[in-house]
Design a protein around this motif. Structure first.
Motif, PDB file in Angstrom:
ATOM      1  N   GLN A 217       0.833  -1.209   0.000  1.00  0.00           N
ATOM      2  CA  GLN A 217       0.000   0.000   0.000  1.00  0.00           C
ATOM      3  C   GLN A 217       0.866   1.256   0.000  1.00  0.00           C
ATOM      4  O   GLN A 217       0.610   2.200  -0.754  1.00  0.00           O
ATOM      5  CB  GLN A 217      -0.928   0.006   1.213  1.00  0.00           C
ATOM      6  CG  GLN A 217      -1.874   1.212   1.244  1.00  0.00           C
ATOM      7  CD  GLN A 217      -2.756   1.237   2.478  1.00  0.00           C
ATOM      8  OE1 GLN A 217      -2.760   0.314   3.287  1.00  0.00           O
ATOM      9  NE2 GLN A 217      -3.511   2.315   2.642  1.00  0.00           N
ATOM     10  N   GLU A 221       0.744   2.411  -3.846  1.00  0.00           N
ATOM     11  CA  GLU A 221      -0.486   3.207  -3.859  1.00  0.00           C
ATOM     12  C   GLU A 221      -0.257   4.650  -3.403  1.00  0.00           C
ATOM     13  O   GLU A 221      -0.725   5.587  -4.028  1.00  0.00           O
ATOM     14  CB  GLU A 221      -1.557   2.551  -2.977  1.00  0.00           C
ATOM     15  CG  GLU A 221      -2.015   1.194  -3.495  1.00  0.00           C
ATOM     16  CD  GLU A 221      -3.055   0.563  -2.594  1.00  0.00           C
ATOM     17  OE1 GLU A 221      -3.718   1.288  -1.814  1.00  0.00           O
ATOM     18  OE2 GLU A 221      -3.187  -0.685  -2.647  1.00  0.00           O
ATOM     19  N   GLU A 222       0.505   4.822  -2.321  1.00  0.00           N
ATOM     20  CA  GLU A 222       0.663   6.154  -1.736  1.00  0.00           C
ATOM     21  C   GLU A 222       1.852   6.936  -2.308  1.00  0.00           C
ATOM     22  O   GLU A 222       1.831   8.161  -2.360  1.00  0.00           O
ATOM     23  CB  GLU A 222       0.844   6.037  -0.209  1.00  0.00           C
ATOM     24  CG  GLU A 222      -0.296   5.330   0.503  1.00  0.00           C
ATOM     25  CD  GLU A 222      -1.539   6.192   0.639  1.00  0.00           C
ATOM     26  OE1 GLU A 222      -1.439   7.412   0.404  1.00  0.00           O
ATOM     27  OE2 GLU A 222      -2.609   5.639   0.970  1.00  0.00           O
ATOM     28  N   SER A 224       4.316   8.637  -4.790  1.00  0.00           N
ATOM     29  CA  SER A 224       4.178   9.223  -6.130  1.00  0.00           C
ATOM     30  C   SER A 224       5.311   8.849  -7.075  1.00  0.00           C
ATOM     31  O   SER A 224       5.197   9.051  -8.291  1.00  0.00           O
ATOM     32  CB  SER A 224       4.111  10.751  -6.010  1.00  0.00           C
ATOM     33  OG  SER A 224       5.302  11.281  -5.432  1.00  0.00           O
ATOM     34  N   GLY A 229       2.406   3.660  -7.880  1.00  0.00           N
ATOM     35  CA  GLY A 229       1.900   4.848  -7.189  1.00  0.00           C
ATOM     36  C   GLY A 229       1.432   5.927  -8.150  1.00  0.00           C
ATOM     37  O   GLY A 229       0.420   6.590  -7.912  1.00  0.00           O
ATOM     38  N   GLY A 234      -0.891   8.318  -6.219  1.00  0.00           N
ATOM     39  CA  GLY A 234      -0.238   8.545  -4.935  1.00  0.00           C
ATOM     40  C   GLY A 234       0.329   9.958  -4.841  1.00  0.00           C
ATOM     41  O   GLY A 234       0.861  10.485  -5.820  1.00  0.00           O
TER      42      GLY A 234
END
Length: 358
Positions: A217, A221-222, A224, A229, A234
């Motif tokens: 995650q 996902e978070e 950048s 991401g 993200g």
């Protein structure tokens, strides 16, 4: 180092490193004297030709059981130690080593080639219950494009992360559920000591650190700066990951960039070492010994970096160009003796949880 450092691209491309044999994580050992079973976390990977070479030379067929992330795999191995799932366990690192040894998970075996291991990575020198296999640095990674676009200098140290210009930029993992999250916590304890680490985390909180459950995650996902991401939108340009994350971003990019899109804050790193051991009550102890010997061969050690994105522990192992160029190890990482980790880990995690997740 757990499935924590697995990249989406690695998972997609894992068919390229097909294992000789895989079973479901709830299967037992076959008991066949010509089959040797390796129990590991989900990040285990090896080139097909390298594994086939071992099987041809040794006469053993390797069966692999992947059992979740590192912490989950270690805990399950401890629970099943009287009737183990396999013969060898790979993937316990220095942050959890004491738990495995204290619970009698492994029996003694001094691997061939152990004298070629960098001395600082050796552990349990009297009983030889574990063999060092790889090492890696848990470090804050940064998104080069973000810092360039905002005219900001990326952070270089743990001290930098609490400065106002980096407010709301960092995402890290839960120290109680994630291997890199725990490693990052241990790095702060090593850096600031018993009397200072909690105060440091209070400053991180005041500076807007975000905590998520796990590496997948946080990174995919978070953050950048990663391929995942960017796709997920993200917005955190700083993430706790690995020093080997930048070369992975290059290796699995299509087309390949001329330089890594991410960098490493060298002064934030904590060194992890990963071990293998012959399981107590292993059905095929001889096969297990041969497999552990294989993990220390130059062939396997030089195959590891671009499969598991870790560094070899053999002094004479050569690194691939991508690691030399994009993923050098930290020059002066935080470290901690496994005995010190054993003495303090549970209380540190408990205090961290109360402080950060309250």
């Amino acid at each position: 180092m757990g499935n924590t450092k697995k990249f989406t691209a690695v998972v997609v491309g894992i068919g390229l490193v097909t294992l000789s044999a895989c079973g479901s994580s709830d299967s037992g050992d076959t008991g066949d004297s010509k089959t040797v079973t390796l129990v590991s976390h989900d990040s285990w990977a090896v080139s097909k030709n390298v594994l086939k070479d071992f099987e041809k030379k040794s006469g053993y067929t390797v069966r692999v059981l992947k059992d979740g992330d590192a912490g989950q795999a270690v805990n399950k191995a401890i629970l099943t130690k009287d009737n183990p799932q396999g013969d060898v366990f790979f993937g316990v690192d220095n942050t959890l080593l004491s738990r495995a040894l204290d619970n009698g998970l492994f029996q003694s075996y001094e691997a061939k080639g152990a004298d070629r291991v960098v001395p600082e990575y050796r552990a349990d020198p009297d009983k030889h219950r574990v063999t060092p296999v790889d090492t890696g640095d848990i470090c804050v990674n940064y998104d080069k494009a973000y810092f360039s676009e905002h005219g900001l200098t990326p952070p270089e140290s743990l001290d930098d992360l609490v400065r106002p210009e980096y407010k709301n930029l960092l995402v890290t993992e839960n120290a109680s559920t994630s291997s890199p999250g725990l490693g990052f916590l241990l790095g702060t304890v090593a850096r600031y000591g018993e009397d200072g680490w909690e105060g440091y985390w209070e400053k991180l909180q005041d500076n807007g650190v975000k905590v998520v459950d796990g590496w997948e995650q946080a990174y995919n996902e978070e953050f950048s700066g990663s391929a995942g991401g960017r796709e997920a939108g993200g917005d955190r340009p700083l993430v706790v990951s690995y020093a080997s994350s930048p070369p992975a971003e290059v290796v699995f990019a299509d087309p390949k960039p001329k330089t890594a899109p991410t960098g490493v804050a060298d002064g934030t790193c904590f060194r992890q070492v990963e071990y293998a051991g012959l399981l107590s009550n292993a059905r095929n102890a001889e096969g297990g010994k041969a497999l552990i010997d294989f993990l220390l061969t130059q062939e396997f050690q030089e195959d590891m970096p671009l499969n598991m994105f870790v560094h070899p522990v053999r002094e004479d192992a050569q690194l691939p160009e991508e690691f030399v160029k994009y993923g050098p190890q930290a020059e002066d990482p935080q470290t901690m003796d496994p005995a010190e980790i054993a003495a303090g880990r549970d209380q540190w995690v408990k205090s961290w949880t109360s402080l950060v997740l309250k």
